[in-house]
Write a protein that holds these residues in place. Structure first.
Motif, short mmCIF file in Angstrom:
data_model
loop_
_atom_site.label_atom_id
_atom_site.label_comp_id
_atom_site.label_asym_id
_atom_site.label_seq_id
_atom_site.Cartn_x
_atom_site.Cartn_y
_atom_site.Cartn_z
N GLU A 228 0.82 -1.21 0.00
CA GLU A 228 0.00 0.00 0.00
C GLU A 228 0.86 1.26 0.00
O GLU A 228 2.04 1.22 0.32
N TYR A 229 0.23 2.35 -0.36
CA TYR A 229 0.89 3.64 -0.33
C TYR A 229 0.94 4.16 1.10
O TYR A 229 -0.05 4.09 1.82
N LYS A 230 2.09 4.69 1.50
CA LYS A 230 2.29 5.23 2.84
C LYS A 230 2.34 6.76 2.76
O LYS A 230 2.83 7.31 1.77
N LEU A 231 1.88 7.41 3.81
CA LEU A 231 1.98 8.86 3.90
C LEU A 231 3.44 9.22 4.12
O LEU A 231 4.08 8.71 5.04
N TYR A 232 3.96 10.08 3.28
CA TYR A 232 5.36 10.50 3.36
C TYR A 232 5.52 11.59 4.40
O TYR A 232 4.79 12.58 4.41
N ASP A 233 6.47 11.39 5.30
CA ASP A 233 6.82 12.39 6.31
C ASP A 233 8.29 12.76 6.08
O ASP A 233 9.18 11.96 6.36
N PRO A 234 8.57 13.95 5.57
CA PRO A 234 9.95 14.30 5.23
C PRO A 234 10.88 14.28 6.43
O PRO A 234 12.07 14.02 6.27
N PHE A 235 10.38 14.52 7.62
CA PHE A 235 11.24 14.53 8.79
C PHE A 235 11.60 13.13 9.25
O PHE A 235 12.71 12.88 9.70
N VAL A 236 10.67 12.20 9.13
CA VAL A 236 10.91 10.82 9.56
C VAL A 236 11.52 10.01 8.42
O VAL A 236 12.49 9.28 8.62
#
Length: 190
Positions: A168-176
């Motif tokens: 599945e597609y994951k929500l991208y978090d630029p900091f993590v």
């Protein structure tokens, strides 16, 4: 019938993990009637921690029925009408999330990152697909128009990515995640 777009306050976006440390839909229900288990799934992203705590403390179905009615009544944008447009919209989003986002996942669509955001914020104003390549994993950019009166940015975008081209597609978090999470090849890049 007139359709309305409902945008939830930003604080609802952050209330994804309950104070018990359990994620949405993982609340220990312990013998609840199926209708209440289903309601907890639908309400999992919009219920406040204190409300969940109160609901879990109820000891009989009569009190639970009253609680559920009051839960929706407090959120009804037009209480003078027989319909509860907000409730109807959340149920519609829940069903649509299950239909759209179950593919490529071992979880139900409402439990995926895209399903969660779809339920909380509704359909995006636009979706920009980014096909995978030799350099980048497949991704989608969801663009929304927010409401400054609800402490939301006027315009914002969310990025979902399909790491390693599977699942599945994951929500991208630029900091993590950092920029390398979107790249197929990261060796030799600094």
């Amino acid at each position: 019938m007139k359709k309305a777009l409902f945008v939830l306050p930003a604080c609802f976006c952050l209330t994804v993990v309950s104070s018990s440390g359990l994620g949405p839909g993982q609340a220990k229900t312990g013998g609840l009637a199926p209708r209440f288990e289903e309601w907890l799934k639908v309400a999992s992203y919009i219920i406040r921690d204190k409300e969940l705590e109160v609901f879990k403390s109820l000891t009989n179905d009569r009190d639970r029925d009253i609680f559920v009615r009051m839960f929706w009544k407090m959120r009804d944008p037009a209480p003078a009408t027989p319909e509860n447009e907000y409730k109807d919209e959340i149920y519609r989003r829940f069903q649509e999330a299950n239909r759209r986002y179950r593919f490529g996942s071992v979880r139900e669509g409402w439990r995926t990152d895209r399903g969660r955001i779809f339920i909380i914020l509704g359909p995006p104003a636009s979706i920009t697909p980014i096909p995978g390549s030799n350099d980048l994993f497949p991704a989608e950019i969801w663009s929304y128009y927010g409401d400054a009166a609800k402490n939301m940015p006027v315009h914002f975008s969310l990025v979902f990515y399909q790491w390693r081209n599977s699942g599945e597609y994951k929500l991208y978090d630029p900091f993590v995640d950092g920029p390398f999470r979107l790249l197929v090849q990261t060796k030799g890049l600094n």
